[in-house]
Design a protein around this motif. Structure first.
Motif, PDB file in Angstrom:
ATOM      1  N   ARG A 163       1.165  -1.199  -0.214  1.00 51.14           N
ATOM      2  CA  ARG A 163      -0.276   0.347  -0.190  1.00 51.14           C
ATOM      3  C   ARG A 163       0.960   1.621   0.150  1.00 51.14           C
ATOM      4  O   ARG A 163       0.462   2.339  -0.687  1.00 51.14           O
ATOM      5  CB  ARG A 163      -0.824   0.018   1.054  1.00 51.14           C
TER       6      ARG A 163
ATOM      7  N   TYR B 196      -5.059  -0.469  -6.771  1.00 51.03           N
ATOM      8  CA  TYR B 196      -5.303  -1.585  -5.817  1.00 51.03           C
ATOM      9  C   TYR B 196      -5.535  -0.257  -4.913  1.00 51.03           C
ATOM     10  O   TYR B 196      -5.957  -0.816  -3.775  1.00 51.03           O
ATOM     11  CB  TYR B 196      -3.272  -1.230  -5.588  1.00 51.03           C
ATOM     12  N   LEU B 197      -5.300   0.656  -5.112  1.00 50.23           N
ATOM     13  CA  LEU B 197      -5.756   1.770  -3.653  1.00 50.23           C
ATOM     14  C   LEU B 197      -7.530   1.802  -3.451  1.00 50.23           C
ATOM     15  O   LEU B 197      -7.906   1.668  -2.288  1.00 50.23           O
ATOM     16  CB  LEU B 197      -5.374   3.115  -3.826  1.00 50.23           C
TER      17      LEU B 197
ATOM     18  N   LYS C  25      -8.560  -1.803  -2.038  1.00 55.21           N
ATOM     19  CA  LYS C  25      -7.660  -2.271  -1.314  1.00 55.21           C
ATOM     20  C   LYS C  25      -7.650  -1.175  -0.304  1.00 55.21           C
ATOM     21  O   LYS C  25      -7.762  -1.550   1.365  1.00 55.21           O
ATOM     22  CB  LYS C  25      -6.766  -3.182  -1.485  1.00 55.21           C
ATOM     23  N   GLU C  26      -7.475  -0.111  -0.544  1.00 52.95           N
ATOM     24  CA  GLU C  26      -6.887   0.940   0.686  1.00 52.95           C
ATOM     25  C   GLU C  26      -7.730   1.995   0.298  1.00 52.95           C
ATOM     26  O   GLU C  26      -7.230   3.482   0.247  1.00 52.95           O
ATOM     27  CB  GLU C  26      -4.806   0.822   1.210  1.00 52.95           C
TER      28      GLU C  26
END
Length: 127
Positions: free
Chosen positions: A2, A110-111, A114-115
């Motif tokens: 992350r 991705y962020l 997941k984040e």
């Protein structure tokens, strides 16, 4: 992972903004023509504005890979060699721009998946 994705977004998003702005100006014929007029370059060519505009369009087409060569009757050998070098640099910059866009899009994806809280911060600090 992350932190890497956040760092990629923060570091490379400004590069993408800069490079896309560069591309817009460097290959925008109407912008270039306005600059030519502002710099009084038309005066140097005995006010043959149409000929200068045609050659400007040819150079832009050459840099966009839509034209393979420049007119040897208008451009000297030295100028053609210089423009070949410029074209190579622009091709590399285009590849860099596309690569950075893909990398940042992967990081943002991705962020986002997941984040999500880190995504907003990354975008804020990246711009």
């Amino acid at each position: 992972m992350r932190k890497i994705a956040a760092a990629v977004t923060i570091l490379f998003l400004p590069c993408i903004i800069f490079l896309t702005t560069f591309w817009w100006y460097a290959l925008n014929t109407s912008y270039i023509q306005k600059e030519i007029e502002k710099l009084n370059i038309y005066d140097e060519f005995k006010n043959d504005r149409q000929q200068v505009d045609i050659k400007t369009s040819e150079v832009v087409s050459y840099l966009k890979d839509k034209k393979n060569t420049l007119d040897p009757q208008y451009f000297s050998e030295r100028e053609r060699l210089h423009m070949a070098d410029v074209k190579k640099l622009m091709q590399k910059a285009r590849l860099l721009t596309i690569s950075l866009i893909m990398l940042v899009l992967l990081s943002i994806t991705y962020l986002a998946l997941k984040e999500r809280p880190l995504l907003g911060k990354s975008l804020f600090y990246g711009t």
